[in-house]
Design a protein around this motif. Structure first.
Motif, short mmCIF file in Angstrom:
data_model
loop_
_atom_site.label_atom_id
_atom_site.label_comp_id
_atom_site.label_asym_id
_atom_site.label_seq_id
_atom_site.Cartn_x
_atom_site.Cartn_y
_atom_site.Cartn_z
N THR A 176 -34.14 -0.19 91.60
CA THR A 176 -32.94 -0.84 92.15
C THR A 176 -33.28 -2.28 92.51
O THR A 176 -34.11 -2.53 93.39
CB THR A 176 -32.45 -0.10 93.41
N LYS A 207 -26.68 2.15 93.10
CA LYS A 207 -27.15 3.23 93.98
C LYS A 207 -26.80 4.59 93.42
O LYS A 207 -27.62 5.52 93.42
CB LYS A 207 -26.58 3.05 95.39
N ASP A 214 -30.64 -4.67 93.14
CA ASP A 214 -29.63 -4.89 94.16
C ASP A 214 -28.47 -3.95 93.86
O ASP A 214 -28.59 -3.05 93.01
CB ASP A 214 -29.18 -6.37 94.21
N ALA A 215 -27.35 -4.12 94.52
CA ALA A 215 -26.23 -3.20 94.35
C ALA A 215 -25.64 -3.23 92.95
O ALA A 215 -24.94 -2.28 92.55
CB ALA A 215 -25.14 -3.52 95.38
#
Length: 964
Positions: A417, A402, A419-420
């Motif tokens: 993005t 992020k 995922d994290a």
């Protein structure tokens, strides 16, 4: 007041867009009204249109906007869009449309105002361009046959799934979708599978395939993560299970990678967007679809074939499923009724302009930059998740995704993005060294030493093994080697364009297709970078201009139709039909009435209607029409009683497909609602209702609008199209949403939606600017006036032609709506002249034929639109009257029964220099109208031998020698 002293109001009206759009000036309008015995346009309302469908509630549309005001307003809207560098990928990439293609195709009415090439003799130019597209696709995919484009990659994959079910010998009802496919493709596949009753498994095909039985498998090549997988074992497993394999491939990667056909896959789909077509916030883009020769008769869409004319010379035509839906109706294998022709043409010219050598350099540069960028990120301290990649890779960023994505956006770069912990990066032909350095800075801290491009370049070890690289040559046909200078390219495009009849040459009087003016001011915005440069999955704050455009256009369309909400996601009229029926089906399911699966469709309906109903999981029951072509209310009442517990919907076109305002429309809607059904209105003929009637207020629950007809998006030779659906309030919650971009359906509830029906959240977003501009410049007054002129022009033609050709159907007081059908069936009996003979003879007069043999065999359906002036309409009428005299000469024996101007039409220019064998003069053959001396259209081929083409189907480019 006289012209020498006009009033201020008159001065302000001069130059008004309404006068530019509507063809007839006041004097011409007055003369046409007089011919019909009318005093004013308003007289048509009471005489031609049932009073119970009229809506007197004033429109909320703003006052008419001048052209310059619209340009400024759209400039302000587009300034709210932020065009960042997109490294998102997922099937959408920045690209450079060569200026010679932009100027001579995208912005050239000879290309964008042309119609679908059903009349092949006047379409040889765009047919050749589409044949080049097919050749390009078969070369790059390695497959044996390709069609002339579909709507987008996701819907092409859904079409492949349906085709696989028809062809696979597996008895399974399961389709296996690899988790490495783009999420929007998976979502559209799931939507289509649900309505067709298929089971869907999404998983790792390289690990789990042996565990399942399935009829079809879809894999992305390269995967959405960029990984390039060897497909050998996957294909072997699938074929052992009697299943078909579909590969969704990236076109530019295929310049370097082993072709899908080399793995023996069955179907290859994808998008041609990155071959010179801007991202446009999602579209329009040409999808490609290629398969094996053995499957050609099951392939959806249009195929361009090589045939010959009656003189034995090479000629092109649409082959096989030209109008499959109209022939097979509910037995049709697809409801596809349009393509993305203009975009396919652009993509093919892009390949021709660059040629194989430059495409290899381009693909090689993109791939090299990707490896350098990845190695630099590794040097900074991150791990690269993807091992074998072309232009896309995934970076492992534990807990930092992020923050890095936000930092990139500060530098006006969009990353993906996942995922994290993971970020995706995709490069394209616009990538340069400065961008690579900027991305490295985004991943770096202040203490990191920046990587050096030149050092890394020397240290690169190719990440793709030789076994996955293409060894064969591509694009070897001469057409891809001949036109690399701009001079030659410009002349080639002009050579093709002049072979065709488009709206820049004459009226195209096609019934049910509304070939109206596509004004230059309406078209300007599609060339603006702030509209065409956005990736469809950018954060919404970067697309505020588009969001404003969608909201304003939705308000406009709701105002005009009486509906409460619209979805712009369907990117064709056929897709709108399918989506609208899905919404109705979902509504019944939510209410606990899932058994409602009967869709009533009049026998006069467009052929896409029953095909769409079957695709939506409904069962078609045909309604009879009476002798006047209207829906039989008596038969309707019998059918609703018979199916009162299972009735889902009625699909109805209004005005009718026969070009008539039916008196019983509201009664029909009331009957359907009384028995628990919903009314789906096919909006193909909405051009006869705008400003006069609101479908959502007179009984319709859902309707699609063809923005490429009524609202001025050009046909582009057969596409792009846009088919948004409007719904009343109780259906709004079920409109499509999207798996990637949230908030596409603001009316969504916990009960869910129908899912995604197109790859992009708002479909072909960039061309919605055209319809917005048209509505803004016309305003409430202009739109109503346009509708009345469309009705006036059609009735004027009917009046003029009635003494020579019977007008098959009329409505109230003997009037037609915005189109009329003339009956040509008797000529077959009296002198062996067919409706096709008349259509081909019109070419000698410089006209594209009206719609032939639809909806009634051996008839012509004529729609002049409001954009044509009296002079052009009279020229067309005079041509038809002259042809009737030519028929009369055959009937009377004055002309030969077999060897005559109609049977031999069209007369191509080569006949001028050959020995004349016909019993009529060259003057009669070539110049039946003296006005043709000044601007004669010369058909490039004689009448095409369709029988020969069907028996000798060949869908690749002939050699240049054969063209000569």
């Amino acid at each position: 007041m006289s012209d020498s002293h006009p009033s201020l109001d008159e001065l302000e009206m001069r130059g008004n867009f309404i006068q530019r759009h509507i063809g007839c000036n006041p004097k011409q309008t007055e003369a046409m009204l007089a011919e019909l015995g009318l005093n004013s346009l308003e007289d048509l309302i009471g005489l031609a249109i049932p009073s119970n469908i009229l809506n007197d509630e004033p429109l909320k549309l703003t006052d008419t906007m001048r052209e310059r005001t619209v340009i400024k307003y759209l400039r302000k809207i587009r300034s709210r869009n932020k065009v960042f560098t997109s490294l998102i990928g997922m099937g959408y990439y920045d690209t450079v449309m060569p200026a010679v293609i932009k100027r001579n195709v995208l912005e050239n009415p000879s290309w964008y105002t042309a119609y679908t090439p059903y009349q092949a003799e006047v379409s040889q130019g765009r047919l050749e361009a589409l044949l080049n597209f097919q050749q390009m696709i078969t070369d790059l995919t390695g497959m044996e046959i390709a069609n002339a484009s579909l709507l987008d990659e996701a819907t092409a994959a859904a079409e492949a799934m349906a085709m696989a079910k028809r062809l696979a010998k597996s008895r399974s009802n399961c389709v296996f979708i690899d988790q490495g496919c783009h999420p929007q493709t998976i979502a559209v596949m799931q939507t289509r599978a649900e309505s067709l009753g298929f089971e869907v498994v999404v998983g790792d095909v390289f690990q789990q395939l042996v565990q399942y039985e399935f009829f079809s498998v879809l894999v992305q090549y390269p995967a959405t993560t960029g990984e390039i997988n060897d497909l050998t074992e996957l294909v072997a497993i699938a074929h052992r299970k009697s299943a078909l394999v579909t590969v969704a491939a990236d076109l530019l990667s295929l310049v370097l990678l082993k072709s899908p056909a080399a793995y023996d896959v069955d179907i290859v789909v994808g998008s041609a967007q990155r071959f010179g077509v801007p991202m446009g916030y999602g579209g329009p883009h040409a999808a490609f679809f290629a398969t094996k020769e053995a499957y050609k008769r099951s392939m959806p869409g249009r195929i361009i074939g090589v045939s010959q004319d009656v003189h034995g010379e090479l000629a092109l035509r649409m082959a096989l499923q030209t109008r499959e839906q109209h022939i097979r109706r509910d037995k049709a294998t697809s409801n596809i009724c349009t393509a993305q022709v203009l975009l396919a043409v652009i993509a093919s010219f892009y390949a021709i302009y660059h040629g194989p050598k430059e495409l290899r350099l381009m693909a090689g540069r993109v791939h090299r930059y990707a490896q350098i960028l990845a190695k630099g990120i590794e040097q900074i301290g991150y791990n690269i998740f993807t091992q074998q990649y072309f232009d896309t890779f995934v970076v492992y960023t534990p807990g930092r995704a992020k923050r890095i994505v936000s930092k990139a956006q500060e530098a006006e770069i969009n990353l993906r993005t996942l995922d994290a912990d993971h970020i995706g990066i995709s490069l394209d032909e616009t990538t340069n060294r400065d961008l690579i350095r900027t991305v490295w800075r985004i991943f770096s801290t202040a203490t990191d030493d920046p990587p050096d491009i030149n050092t890394l370049d020397k240290a690169i070890v190719e990440c793709i093994p030789d076994t996955l690289l293409r060894q064969d040559a591509i694009l070897q046909h001469p057409v891809f080697h001949k036109y690399h200078s701009e001079t030659e390219m410009m002349r080639y495009m002009r050579k093709l364009a002049r072979k065709d009849i488009a709206l820049d040459r004459s009226m195209i009087p096609l019934g049910s297709c509304t070939m109206k003016l596509n004004a230059a001011t309406e078209m300007q915005a599609i060339s603006a970078r702030e509209f065409n440069g956005l990736h469809p999955f950018v954060p919404l704050y970067q697309a505020l201009g588009y969001q404003q455009l969608f909201e304003e256009l939705e308000d406009m369309l709701c105002d005009l139709t009486g509906f409460d909400a619209f979805s712009f996601q369907p990117n064709a009229g056929s897709q709108g039909e399918y989506t609208g029926l899905l919404v109705i089906r979902k509504y019944h399911q939510v209410r606990g009435q899932a058994q409602r699966n009967i869709c009533l469709i009049p026998e006069s309906a467009h052929g896409t209607n029953p095909a769409s109903a079957v695709m939506a999981g409904l069962q078609v029951v045909v309604l009879a029409c009476d002798a006047n072509g209207n829906v039989s209310v008596e038969d309707l009442q019998q059918k609703v009683l018979q199916y009162q517990d299972t009735l889902a919907a009625l699909m109805i076109t209004y005005p009718s497909t026969h070009g008539v305002f039916e008196e019983s429309f509201r009664e029909i809607c009331d009957i359907i609602h009384q028995y628990g059904g919903q009314v789906y209105l096919d909006g193909a003929n909405f051009n006869a209702l705008v400003g006069l009637s609101r479908p959502g207020k007179i009984g319709a629950d859902v309707a699609h609008l063809n923005l490429h007809k009524t609202f001025c998006i050009p046909h582009g030779g057969g596409g792009p199209g846009v088919g948004p659906i409007g719904v009343v309030d109780h259906l709004a919650a079920y409109l499509p949403d999207h798996p990637v971009v949230k908030g596409v359906n603001p009316y969504k509830t916990e009960q869910g939606t129908v899912g995604a029906v197109s790859a992009a959240p708002w479909g072909s977003a960039s061309i919605l600017t055209i319809s917005w501009a048209y509505i803004a410049m016309m305003g409430a007054t202009g739109l109503k006036k346009a509708t009345l002129h469309a009705i006036l022009n059609a009735n004027y033609i009917a009046q003029r032609l009635a003494p020579y050709y019977p007008v098959l159907y009329t409505g109230k007081n003997g009037y037609v709506a915005h189109e009329c059908i003339i009956d040509c069936r008797a000529f077959k009996k009296t002198c062996n002249i067919s409706v096709d003979d008349i259509a081909k003879r019109l070419i000698d007069y410089g006209f594209h034929a009206p719609t032939v043999s639809f909806p009634v065999p051996d008839t012509l359906m004529i729609e002049p639109t409001e954009s044509e002036d009296k002079g052009e309409i009279d020229r067309f009428c005079q041509a038809m009257i002259s042809i009737r005299q030519e028929i009369q000469d055959i009937e009377s024996g004055a002309a030969d029964l077999l060897n005559n101007v109609l049977h031999n039409a069209p007369h191509k220019h080569r006949l001028l220099i050959e020995e004349w064998h016909f019993p009529y003069s060259k003057q009669q053959a070539f110049f039946p109208d003296k006005g043709l001396h000044d601007d004669k259209y010369w058909p490039p081929v004689g009448r095409i031998d369709n029988v020969y083409g069907d028996r000798h189907l060949y869908c690749s480019c002939p050699s240049i020698a054969e063209y000569k």
